[in-house]
Design a protein around this motif. Structure first.
Motif: not given
Length: 98
Positions: A82-83, A79, A33-36, A42, A38-39, A77
């Motif tokens: 984005c992609r 965040i 996922s995009f969240t992964e 970071n 970003l994690e 958002t």
């Protein structure tokens, strides 16, 4: 995945835009996922910050983006990426660190 991301960012910072964005695209396609993504980004950024940097911004002359990202860095958002601008955003963050 952490190494793939770091490799892509250093390619972008060194001026290898085509290769860097290709590696970023494969990285984004391989994470769940995009969240992964970003994690991971970071975490890598925090690790580099923790290791310390020279603070000389030695990549600033090499990093040249030839066009603006599709999103124009305008996000509605919490965040701030984005992609479309993921690689650009983190390459700029790393360039400021190093």
């Amino acid at each position: 995945m952490y190494i793939r991301f770091a490799f892509a960012i250093f390619l972008l910072c060194c001026g290898s835009m085509d290769q860097g964005f290709l590696v970023i695209d494969t990285f984004l396609n391989k994470v769940s996922s995009f969240t992964e993504a970003l994690e991971i980004a970071n975490f890598v950024q925090d690790q580099i910050r923790w290791m310390g940097s020279r603070g000389t911004r030695q990549y600033r002359r090499l990093m040249h983006f030839s066009k603006m990202t599709y999103c124009c860095l305008d996000h509605f958002t919490e965040i701030d990426a984005c992609r479309h601008c993921f690689g650009f955003t983190y390459a700029c963050n790393f360039e400021m660190l190093y």
